[in-house]
Write a protein that holds these residues in place. Structure first.
Motif, PDB file in Angstrom:
ATOM      1  N   ASN A 167     -12.983  52.021  77.237  1.00 33.09           N
ATOM      2  CA  ASN A 167     -14.028  51.154  77.755  1.00 33.09           C
ATOM      3  C   ASN A 167     -15.280  51.193  76.874  1.00 33.09           C
ATOM      4  OD1 ASN A 167     -12.533  52.367  80.472  1.00 33.09           O
ATOM      5  ND2 ASN A 167     -12.940  50.160  80.532  1.00 33.09           N
ATOM      6  N   ASP A 209      -3.723  44.235  80.602  1.00 35.91           N
ATOM      7  CA  ASP A 209      -4.758  45.238  80.333  1.00 35.91           C
ATOM      8  C   ASP A 209      -5.981  44.636  79.645  1.00 35.91           C
ATOM      9  OD1 ASP A 209      -3.254  47.193  81.479  1.00 35.91           O
ATOM     10  OD2 ASP A 209      -2.490  48.019  79.598  1.00 35.91           O
ATOM     11  N   ASN A 210      -5.956  43.326  79.426  1.00 36.08           N
ATOM     12  CA  ASN A 210      -7.066  42.632  78.773  1.00 36.08           C
ATOM     13  C   ASN A 210      -7.271  43.120  77.342  1.00 36.08           C
ATOM     14  OD1 ASN A 210      -8.835  40.490  79.048  1.00 36.08           O
ATOM     15  ND2 ASN A 210     -10.577  41.783  79.557  1.00 36.08           N
ATOM     16  N   ARG A 253      -8.753  43.602  86.296  1.00 41.38           N
ATOM     17  CA  ARG A 253      -7.813  44.082  87.313  1.00 41.38           C
ATOM     18  C   ARG A 253      -8.442  44.001  88.699  1.00 41.38           C
ATOM     19  NH1 ARG A 253      -3.979  49.072  85.385  1.00 41.38           N
ATOM     20  NH2 ARG A 253      -2.801  47.867  83.871  1.00 41.38           N
ATOM     21  N   ARG A 282      -0.869  48.722  88.374  1.00 41.26           N
ATOM     22  CA  ARG A 282      -0.322  48.840  87.029  1.00 41.26           C
ATOM     23  C   ARG A 282       0.844  47.895  86.918  1.00 41.26           C
ATOM     24  NH1 ARG A 282      -1.393  53.320  83.221  1.00 41.26           N
ATOM     25  NH2 ARG A 282       0.638  52.693  82.502  1.00 41.26           N
ATOM     26  N   TYR A 323     -11.989  46.037  78.615  1.00 40.79           N
ATOM     27  CA  TYR A 323     -10.649  46.625  78.776  1.00 40.79           C
ATOM     28  C   TYR A 323     -10.335  46.838  80.259  1.00 40.79           C
ATOM     29  CZ  TYR A 323      -6.814  50.031  78.327  1.00 40.79           C
ATOM     30  OH  TYR A 323      -5.610  50.698  78.426  1.00 40.79           O
ATOM     31  N   LYS A 324      -9.246  46.220  80.724  1.00 36.86           N
ATOM     32  CA  LYS A 324      -8.770  46.306  82.111  1.00 36.86           C
ATOM     33  C   LYS A 324      -9.819  45.836  83.130  1.00 36.86           C
ATOM     34  CE  LYS A 324      -5.306  49.914  81.423  1.00 36.86           C
ATOM     35  NZ  LYS A 324      -4.719  51.196  81.887  1.00 36.86           N
ATOM     36  N   GLU A 355      -6.512  58.305  79.985  1.00 40.95           N
ATOM     37  CA  GLU A 355      -5.468  57.750  80.846  1.00 40.95           C
ATOM     38  C   GLU A 355      -4.288  58.717  80.896  1.00 40.95           C
ATOM     39  OE1 GLU A 355      -4.415  53.609  80.323  1.00 40.95           O
ATOM     40  OE2 GLU A 355      -6.269  53.252  79.207  1.00 40.95           O
TER      41      GLU A 355
END
Length: 1020
Positions: free
Chosen positions: A90, A207-208, A100, A339, A96-97, A132
């Motif tokens: 991030n 997940d962008n 979601r 996910r 990023y993500k 992660e």
């Protein structure tokens, strides 16, 4: 767990990792969402807390640990989760993500319980700030490989495929499939060490990860294979010939580099828990049982207790777990969204919902609904992807977790109550229905009542024709029991619902209900039959009745009919059963049928059997219901004459049997016959039964008759003529329907392994056609005045299919040329010209042709032709030498069946033969022969089913009045107005000959012989 046969791994104190050890790392975060979306909402009864994700996760762990093969068991094991804070990714790329969605509200309280579950299994629960789960996994597997161990990552996440190498594999539990280097190359087009390069170019919308616009996986793989790596590609982007691709790479070079940083896993995390501390040991079974009891997971508690040989009653539920409420803390940041796992695949019995149950299939979720109609994955609104296989597994588990509660069933005694249920059924769009009647003949039975079900334990019974037991005397029927809705009033109210095409009606063996309702003027439309679903899925490996399916899929024992009606002098007819008892029985049938539908419907999709069900099974319900109602006329006088003739023949044969025996003997007494043949006459080849009596089975009598003994031959002749008389000429008139004056057989769709229909009450498919006496019986089946019977019969269809499926060029050409196939075979085998061929030579070839289909032995062929066994064996050997493709077909079919447990028809029907690997040689050989024949007989059965489904519409399109009355394996019988016979014959032939198309395009033509006459024998 003491005495358990396969110890379950769990962590213990640190044990240094040694060369040759095996590290297992489970990607726990992805499994949370798989479990949540796969299982329907399930609530803990004591407080209403939703626990479906916890249950699915626990079942996955149990399955994974319990079924680990000895040669693949972990020495070190951990479950790895995402942590709360944002990760270093991030910082690199704030988006990023970011897209979601938040976690579902009913999943949030389950996160902490899932971590508790991991600890209850005595497994390390690993997570670390700033990283992660994938980064922790990458670090552990790198270290494991560096120290000479191997590693398995339990996940199918594509992001982890970059870690695969000679020492690391992924294990996709959903497909029970290991993903190694070849599988990664198959998916990405590059080796694992180049996966990040491809992902950097292609990006990841879930997940962008931005990637390079316009470049997908295939193009990215091509570019990386051409240029070696991302940096080299970007440095030489000006060389790219395609303008758009070149411009995209140049304009988005920095974006591609950022994307690579995002997808590249960090394998050098300073982990909080050293690898050595992940060593496994035997867990505390009592601790696990305490947790499961607190969660109220009854089935899994029982499994663990049985496995560990602990009485669950001796273990108290964990108080801390029991006290968790719906006001649990919010989820960790790493769990805010679902996910996506596009790599997730088909569940066998391997993952979230496995146990000691049958293979995973669907279940009664909360209200049901049809499974997806394709074999593709399904995506929910929050982006989670799951497959039909996972849905099937989820439904199966949920079915077993929902007990049947008969106390909740209601009896509808007023029109207002009935209207309420009808309105709810319309709103739901589906209902299960079960009709109860006074007899098993729907054409003559009285309707006792109807049961409806809208959901598990949500069922009712509408009594309509129950009578007061003990009332009535002599000619007067018992009075109707009080508090029942008038039959006509109830049926009038129900008719719009039952005929509504937009409302699905579900039942088991629903054809009975359809015929019964048709007698009352109601056409049941849009029906699903769970018995036929089970049949399409499991023909040959289990029973398909309600009681058996309830036991298999629900773990529930239904009320038996005998329990309801009683026995002996206290036995009641169903209309005399007290209404409260009838409600329990009938409503349970509807409830269980609905649950089974929710279990089996997704299996059709998951196991790719939807087409078989929708094209070969379901459409026949209405077709057969109409055929059964039509019936066929018989000539009672002709049957009476035949019966008298058969009686005379039987008496004559009985006299000859007495003479040969030298004393009076009852030909119907196996004991007397055995004593005469093997005692008094001393014939060889006798076998005794378990009771010690001589066996006089047909096969033994056939063997003796073939050896030239007259006595057993006369007994066989007597048996045949006596059976014709008792089964047909004397019995058929008793089946005449007093209202129609016709005989109405009943067809069973789910009675054979191969898809052939069966006929009963009376059985009209077993009338002998190869004997003169058998053909005489067909003369008694007649057309009514002004009509003709048309018999349309496939000619040598199984031999044609043998030529097609086994791909025998000479046989295929013979059929294409319209040759006499038996004469051609004789000519090929014996070198005899077809012209002026002796009848005996053709007869032998015919016996071999048909015998080969049924796996005939030299002994059987010798008996059939009356020749020495050695000569028969030489014929069979020569046949296979001349047509080697047939033996290849037979051997490959047996090999396939041994490997898979089933064979398939050309239309995808599976015919299961689980005993093909039996240790008993006779049983094994029988199943091998059956499997060889099943592909041919089953394909033939599918073809005539397809013809029957299309026939009525084809006749109606030509404005023809012909009605289909009977199906006898490869033959259809119609009643046709005399004036329409000429126009009807070509329509019937065309539909039957083209029935395989377009699903299967045959290179061998099908041929149908169709004739019209006044009776069945003359038309055949």
């Amino acid at each position: 767990m003491p005495n358990s046969p396969h110890p379950i791994a769990a962590p213990v104190a640190a044990k240094p990792l040694a060369k040759g050890d095996h590290v297992f790392l489970v990607d726990g975060s992805s499994y949370i969402f798989r479990a949540y979306h796969a299982l329907p909402p399930l609530n803990r009864k004591s407080d209403g807390l939703q626990v479906n994700a916890v249950l699915g996760f626990c079942n996955m762990l149990w399955k994974l640990l319990r079924d680990m093969p000895p040669d693949n068991r972990p020495t070190h094991l951990a479950i790895v989760f995402d942590k709360s804070e944002a990760t270093f990714r991030n910082t690199i790329y704030p988006q990023y993500k970011a897209q979601r969605p938040p976690a579902p509200e009913d999943l949030i309280p389950q996160f902490s319980l899932i971590r508790e579950a991991v600890r209850a299994f005595d497994l390390p629960c690993l997570e670390q700030s700033g990283f992660e789960a994938d980064d922790l996994i990458a670090t552990y597997v790198r270290e494991a490989c560096a120290r000479g161990a191997s590693a398995t990552i339990v996940s199918s996440d594509k992001d982890l495929m970059q870690l695969v190498n000679d020492c690391v594999t992924l294990y996709d539990t959903m497909k029970d499939r290991r993903i190694g280097v070849p599988e990664v190359i198959e998916k990405f087009g590059v080796p694992p060490d180049k996966v990040v390069e491809v992902q950097a170019l292609a990006g990841d919308s879930v997940d962008n990860v931005p990637g390079v616009p316009g470049i997908g996986i295939k193009t990215a793989a091509q570019l990386i294979n051409d240029y070696g790596d991302l940096e080299t590609l970007l440095a030489r982007a000006t060389e790219i010939k395609q303008p758009k691709r070149r411009e995209a790479l140049i304009a988005n070079a920095e974006q591609a580099r950022i994307s690579r940083q995002l997808v590249q896993l960090d394998d050098k995390v300073a982990v909080d828990v050293p690898l050595d501390e992940l060593a496994v040991h035997e867990p505390d079974a009592r601790k696990l049982i305490a947790f499961l009891k607190a969660m109220e997971f009854t089935t899994l508690t029982r499994r663990v207790a049985e496995y560990s040989q602990i009485n669950p009653a001796d273990v108290s539920a964990d108080a801390a777990t029991k006290s968790v409420s719906v006001s649990s803390p919010p989820p960790l940041a790493g769990e805010v969204g679902s996910r996506s796992d596009p790599g997730g695949g088909a569940a066998t019995s391997a993952d979230l919902f496995a146990g000691h149950e049958p293979p995973p299939q669907p279940s009664p979720a909360s209200g049901g609904g049809s499974a997806p109609q394709t074999g593709r994955s399904r995506t929910l609104q929050n982006g989670e992807v799951f497959t039909p296989q996972q849905l099937a597994a989820a439904r199966a588990e949920a079915a077993r977790q929902t007990p049947v509660n008969r106390d909740g069933y209601v009896t509808l005694r007023s029109r207002a109550e009935l209207d309420g249920w009808i309105a709810r059924a319309f709103a739901a769009g589906q209902l299960a229905i079960e009709a109860k009647a006074s007899s098993i003949d729907p054409l003559q039975a009285e309707l006792c009542g109807l049961a409806l079900a809208l959901g598990p334990n949500e069922a009712c019974y509408i009594p309509l024709g129950h009578r007061q037991a003990g009332d009535g005397d002599g000619l007067f029927a018992p009075q109707l029991a009080p508090d029942q809705i008038a039959e006509r009033e109830a049926l009038t109210a129900l008719q719009p619902l039952l005929e509504a095409p937009g409302v699905l009606k579900i039942g088991l063996a629903i054809k009975f209900t359809a015929v019964l309702l048709a007698q009352h003027g109601i056409t049941l439309t849009n029906a699903d039959d769970v018995q036929l679903m089970s049949y399409a899925l499991d023909a040959g490996r289990q029973a398909h009745g309600l009681d058996a399916l309830a036991e298999i899929w629900l773990g529930h024992q239904t009320l038996s009919f005998g329990e309801v009606i009683g026995s002996g002098k206290n036995k009641l007819s169903f209309e005399q059963v007290p209404i409260d008892r009838a409600t329990c029985y009938a409503a349970e049938d509807a409830d269980v049928a609905l649950r089974l539908w929710q279990v089996l419907k997704p299996r059709l999709v998951a196991e790719h059997m939807m087409t078989v069900y929708e094209t070969l099974e379901r459409p026949l319900i209405g077709v057969l219901a109409r055929m059964e109602r039509r019936g066929i006329a018989i000539d009672r006088q002709e049957l009476a004459r035949l019966s008298a003739d058969f009686a005379k023949t039987a008496a004559r044969l009985e006299g000859e049997i007495h003479a040969l025996a030298g004393e009076d003997v009852n030909p119907g007494s196996p004991k007397q016959l055995g004593d005469i043949m093997f005692g008094k006459m001393g014939l060889s080849g006798g076998k005794k039964t378990k009771t010690g009596a001589w066996s006089t089975s047909a096969s033994i009598l056939d063997d003796l008759a073939e050896q030239g003994h007259e006595f057993p031959k006369k007994v066989l002749d007597w048996r045949q003529v006596s059976k014709l008389r008792s089964t047909y000429t004397d019995a058929l008139p008793t089946y005449l329907n007093p209202q129609t004056g016709r005989v109405h057989t009943t067809y069973a769709l789910a009675a054979t392994t191969t898809g052939r229909l069966s006929s009963n009450e009376p059985n009209l498919q077993n009338i002998p056609v190869r004997t003169e006496d058998g053909r005489k019986i067909r003369r008694a089946f007649i057309a009514t005045p002004g009509n003709k019977l048309v018999s349309a019969d496939y000619s040598q269809i199984e031999l044609r299919l043998l030529a097609e499926i086994a791909d025998i060029p000479v046989l295929k050409q013979a059929f294409l040329d319209g040759l006499d196939i038996h004469a051609m075979t004789a000519s090929e085998m014996f070198g005899v010209p077809i012209k002026d061929m002796p009848g005996e030579v053709r007869r032998r070839a015919k016996a071999i042709n048909f015998g080969i289909i049924y796996g005939i032995s030299a002994f059987g062929l010798a008996n059939q032709l009356g020749i020495p066994r050695e000569e028969a064996g030489a014929y069979i050997k020569k046949y296979f030498e001349r047509f080697p493709g047939i033996r290849d077909y037979m051997e490959s079919t047996k090999e396939f069946c041994r490997a898979h447990g089933f064979v398939e028809t050309l239309f995808g029907r599976k015919c299961h033969y689980p005993d093909i690997k039996a240790s008993n040689p006779s049983l094994r050989a029988f199943n091998e022969r059956a499997a060889i024949n099943a592909r041919l007989q089953g394909t033939a059965a599918d073809i005539i089913r397809r013809a029957m489904v299309r026939m009525e519409a084809a006749l109606a399109a030509q404005k023809l009045s012909a009605q289909m009355l009977l199906q006898v394996h490869d033959e259809l019988i119609f009643e046709v107005p005399e004036a329409e016979v000429e126009a009807t014959l070509p329509v019937v032939q065309r539909v039957m000959q083209d029935a395989a198309f377009p699903a299967v395009v045959l290179s061998v033509p099908l041929h149908v012989d169709a004739r019209a006459a006044s009776n069945w024998d003359e038309a055949h």
